[in-house]
Design a protein around this motif. Structure first.
Motif, PDB file in Angstrom:
ATOM      1  N   PRO A  78      -3.472   6.438   3.176  1.00 24.12           N
ATOM      2  CA  PRO A  78      -3.267   5.541   2.033  1.00 24.12           C
ATOM      3  C   PRO A  78      -3.661   6.219   0.719  1.00 24.12           C
ATOM      4  CG  PRO A  78      -5.217   4.886   3.252  1.00 24.12           C
ATOM      5  CD  PRO A  78      -4.590   6.005   4.018  1.00 24.12           C
ATOM      6  N   VAL A  79      -2.928   5.873  -0.336  1.00 20.68           N
ATOM      7  CA  VAL A  79      -3.192   6.423  -1.671  1.00 20.68           C
ATOM      8  C   VAL A  79      -3.395   5.250  -2.613  1.00 20.68           C
ATOM      9  CG1 VAL A  79      -2.266   7.835  -3.541  1.00 20.68           C
ATOM     10  CG2 VAL A  79      -1.682   8.375  -1.156  1.00 20.68           C
ATOM     11  N   PRO A  80      -4.589   5.064  -3.194  1.00 20.26           N
ATOM     12  CA  PRO A  80      -5.850   5.755  -2.910  1.00 20.26           C
ATOM     13  C   PRO A  80      -6.411   5.315  -1.560  1.00 20.26           C
ATOM     14  CG  PRO A  80      -6.255   3.959  -4.448  1.00 20.26           C
ATOM     15  CD  PRO A  80      -4.766   3.989  -4.190  1.00 20.26           C
ATOM     16  N   MET A  81      -7.469   5.980  -1.128  1.00 21.13           N
ATOM     17  CA  MET A  81      -8.047   5.742   0.201  1.00 21.13           C
ATOM     18  C   MET A  81      -8.748   4.382   0.260  1.00 21.13           C
ATOM     19  SD  MET A  81      -7.419   8.216   2.349  1.00 21.13           S
ATOM     20  CE  MET A  81      -8.683   8.160   3.584  1.00 21.13           C
ATOM     21  N   THR A  95       0.860  -1.188   0.000  1.00 24.40           N
ATOM     22  CA  THR A  95       0.000   0.000   0.000  1.00 24.40           C
ATOM     23  C   THR A  95       0.892   1.232   0.000  1.00 24.40           C
ATOM     24  OG1 THR A  95      -1.731  -1.148   1.246  1.00 24.40           O
ATOM     25  CG2 THR A  95      -1.810   1.255   1.244  1.00 24.40           C
ATOM     26  N   ARG A  96       0.573   2.174  -0.861  1.00 23.19           N
ATOM     27  CA  ARG A  96       1.305   3.442  -0.911  1.00 23.19           C
ATOM     28  C   ARG A  96       0.689   4.378   0.127  1.00 23.19           C
ATOM     29  NH1 ARG A  96       5.663   4.851  -2.881  1.00 23.19           N
ATOM     30  NH2 ARG A  96       5.996   6.929  -3.660  1.00 23.19           N
ATOM     31  N   TRP A  97       1.530   5.073   0.891  1.00 22.98           N
ATOM     32  CA  TRP A  97       1.074   5.949   1.960  1.00 22.98           C
ATOM     33  C   TRP A  97       1.658   7.336   1.771  1.00 22.98           C
ATOM     34  CZ3 TRP A  97      -2.192   4.134   5.819  1.00 22.98           C
ATOM     35  CH2 TRP A  97      -2.345   2.742   5.896  1.00 22.98           C
TER      36      TRP A  97
END
Length: 79
Positions: A36-39, A11-13
């Motif tokens: 988080p990206v996306p939410m 997960t990208r944060w």
């Protein structure tokens, strides 16, 4: 705009530093806000063991944090 972006558990944060000071305390402490990206998950806030009597000095210290230290903080928080 994100201060930093990291990846933990696929997960990208987006990471933002915050300064927090308790009532009657003289020192500011660092709190990291992770979004988080996306939410796809909830946002997470985690205290970081860094304090200073000056907010600007605290943020200057935060700028010197390694990505590994930031990743470890989030990984500990989300278990």
């Amino acid at each position: 705009m994100a201060w930093r972006e990291i990846t933990v558990a696929e997960t990208r944060w987006s990471v933002s530093p915050l300064a927090e000071r308790a009532a009657h305390a003289s020192a500011w402490r660092l709190v990291l806000a992770f979004r988080p990206v996306p939410m796809t998950r909830r946002s997470v806030c985690a205290p970081f063991p860094l304090e200073s009597s000056s907010r600007s000095a605290l943020f200057a210290q935060a700028d010197r944090l390694s990505d590994d230290a930031i990743v470890a903080t989030l990984a500990d928080r989300i278990g």
